[in-house]
Design an enzyme around this catalytic site. Structure first.
Site, PDB file in Angstrom:
ATOM      1  CB  SER A  55      -9.258   3.790   6.590  1.00  0.00           C
ATOM      2  OG  SER A  55      -9.567   3.929   5.238  1.00  0.00           O
ATOM      3  CE  LYS A  60      -9.460   0.983   2.447  1.00  0.00           C
ATOM      4  NZ  LYS A  60      -9.727   2.355   2.099  1.00  0.00           N
ATOM      5  CG  HIS A  68      -1.724   1.302   1.263  1.00  0.00           C
ATOM      6  ND1 HIS A  68      -2.893   1.437   0.544  1.00  0.00           N
ATOM      7  CD2 HIS A  68      -1.514   2.505   1.859  1.00  0.00           C
ATOM      8  CE1 HIS A  68      -3.367   2.658   0.709  1.00  0.00           C
ATOM      9  NE2 HIS A  68      -2.556   3.329   1.505  1.00  0.00           N
ATOM     10  NE  ARG A 107     -11.215   8.858   8.551  1.00  0.00           N
ATOM     11  CZ  ARG A 107     -10.284   8.195   7.851  1.00  0.00           C
ATOM     12  NH1 ARG A 107     -10.565   7.023   7.317  1.00  0.00           N
ATOM     13  NH2 ARG A 107      -9.087   8.680   7.704  1.00  0.00           N
ATOM     14  CG  ASP A 166     -12.548   2.268   4.815  1.00  0.00           C
ATOM     15  OD1 ASP A 166     -12.161   3.040   5.706  1.00  0.00           O
ATOM     16  OD2 ASP A 166     -12.259   2.407   3.614  1.00  0.00           O
TER      17      ASP A 166
HETATM   18  N1  URA Z   1      -6.681   6.069   2.135  1.00  0.00           N
HETATM   19  C1  URA Z   1      -7.620   5.275   2.708  1.00  0.00           C
HETATM   20  O1  URA Z   1      -8.008   4.259   2.150  1.00  0.00           O
HETATM   21  N2  URA Z   1      -8.108   5.654   3.906  1.00  0.00           N
HETATM   22  C2  URA Z   1      -7.695   6.754   4.568  1.00  0.00           C
HETATM   23  O2  URA Z   1      -8.162   7.015   5.638  1.00  0.00           O
HETATM   24  C3  URA Z   1      -6.704   7.567   3.949  1.00  0.00           C
HETATM   25  C4  URA Z   1      -6.227   7.187   2.729  1.00  0.00           C
END
Ligand code: URA
Length: 440
Positions: free
Chosen positions: A185, A189, A84, A170, A163
């Site tokens: 978050s 995933k 990521h 958010r 999320d």
């Molecule tokens: N990318 C995400 O998937 N979530 C976040 O909170 C910030 C960046």
């Protein structure tokens, strides 16, 4: 019930006491099933944003969010891995890394996002390839990985649905920039992909979400802690995001730059980052005995055409006609969308490149149509830049240093912004290194 639950949770957060894990689980389940009132979710998010939560609570939150949807299951060797990145300019690593690592024997079920703010998104880039379909169900992801070794799919509500809702709230409550919330978050995933190993590229600098090394380190430590807490072997690499990555920036142009690297050519900067991330994953999964050996393995599949072959197979598996995918691999400029105009911008003095301001270039590219200002905006895939120089190279006055690919005319303001992005000095600066530090 939801009012009492939120009151208990928020009171614990505000007093810096641990939330009851059973309450936290109930909350996340309630969010996923849309049973908690939005105003209560807002209260909870504001408490977390203002007071923070512990590493254990962050891990529990991440686990709950992961379990709010499908979690991929894999049989056989523990070689399921992913990367990521917190987002950058010219950050095309995923496009190269997924097929390169599949060629090295890893399984890569990659979920990716669309562009956010000034940063590009892997899914937008892939959608410049004719026929490429990023909308895969969890079952289609598993089938693709079984068949090809890798896939790149768009995040969707089948995976970590809690999320999606939390992120939307958010966004409107200004609680996005909370380290535990970002951690849960992102990691939920990735964890839902059923990973054994994860490398996190935490960008740091002017064009990154985290501007300082201290903030990048705090996010890296939090994400490594949560991912390890879920049993995933994880390392974070904090990397420079002041300078754009490699030579190609923009959606179709980043596919082009990626194909060049997959052909064993292309930008050394881009290739170096891919090798670093890939080497780390090969080492974490035990396929390589060290980071150095992992780097060497990635280098080999980029040189010998295997990574490019897996890239073609991934495109075909995800909907691109085989002839088109093969032409993309051999003559990418014949397949990819192009802008109407290409304009050079020249250096206004002679000297050594001190820096190229990635943020300034990204902001102009977004205005020219390469990115979005709201999620409903469409992307113009052909827009972007090809850099003809990089940090520490010598340029002469009047020499072209960047080709701007655009459809609409460049305004004097755009031209000034682009021109000012190049900083020239009389001496070369110390050797430029992307990697700032590793967090384990
Ligand atoms: N990318 C995400 O998937 N979530 C976040 O909170 C910030 C960046």
């Amino acid at each position: 019930m939801s009012d009492d639950l939120i009151q208990r949770l928020c009171a614990s957060i505000q007093k810096n006491e641990s939330m009851m894990m059973a309450d936290l689980s109930l909350f996340i389940e309630g969010v996923a099933q849309r049973q908690i009132a939005v105003e209560n979710i807002e209260k909870w998010l504001r408490s977390v944003h203002a007071h923070g939560i512990s590493v254990d609570e962050t891990t529990a939150l991440t686990r709950g969010m992961m379990n709010s949807g499908a979690v991929l299951e894999w049989q056989g060797p523990k070689n399921v891995a992913d990367k990521h990145s917190t987002g950058g300019v010219g950050d095309k690593m995923s496009l190269i890394l997924a097929p390169a690592l599949a060629a090295c024997g890893l399984r890569i079920p990659m979920l990716a996002g669309r562009g956010l703010g000034h940063t590009g998104g892997t899914i937008d880039k892939l959608e410049s390839i004719p026929g490429f379909n990023c909308d895969l169900t969890p079952k289609q992801m598993q089938d693709a990985v079984q068949k090809v070794g890798c896939c790149i799919a768009a995040q969707n509500d089948a995976i970590a649905p809690a999320d999606g809702l939390l992120y939307a709230i958010r966004d409107v409550t200004n609680t996005v920039d909370s380290i535990p919330l970002i951690t849960a978050s992102i990691v939920s995933k990735k964890a839902a992909e059923g990973l054994n190993a994860l490398v996190l590229d935490v960008k740091c600098g002017k064009a990154a979400f985290m501007k300082t090394e201290q903030d990048a380190l705090a996010l890296a430590e939090s994400m490594v802690g949560a991912a390890k807490g879920l049993g995933i072997k994880t390392v974070a690499q904090i990397t420079d995001m002041n300078e754009p990555i490699g030579s190609h920036i923009g959606n179709a142009l980043e596919i082009l730059g990626s194909v060049y690297v997959l052909q064993g050519k292309g930008s050394k900067d881009t290739r170096g980052l891919v090798e670093l991330q890939g080497g780390q994953l090969l080492s974490l999964t035990g396929i390589a005995s060290s980071l150095e050996q992992g780097i060497q393995m990635v280098s080999e599949v980029l040189e010998n055409g295997e990574a490019l072959r897996f890239f073609v197979e991934m495109c075909v598996q995800q909907g691109t006609d085989r002839k088109v995918a093969e032409q993309l691999a051999n003559e990418p400029t014949h397949v990819l969308p192009k802008s109407k105009h290409v304009s050079s911008v020249v250096a206004t003095e002679s000297g050594f490149v001190q820096s190229i301001d990635a943020m300034a270039l990204a902001e102009v590219a977004r205005e020219l149509g390469a990115g979005r200002f709201s999620m409903s905006d469409s992307i113009n895939h052909g827009i972007g830049y090809v850099l003809e120089t990089s940090k520490n190279q010598h340029v002469s006055k009047g020499q072209s240093w960047v080709l701007v690919h655009h459809d609409i005319p460049l305004s004097p303001q755009h031209l000034t912004q682009i021109s000012d992005a190049l900083e020239i000095g009389i001496r070369a600066t110390p050797e430029f290194r992307r990697l700032i530090r590793i967090v384990t």
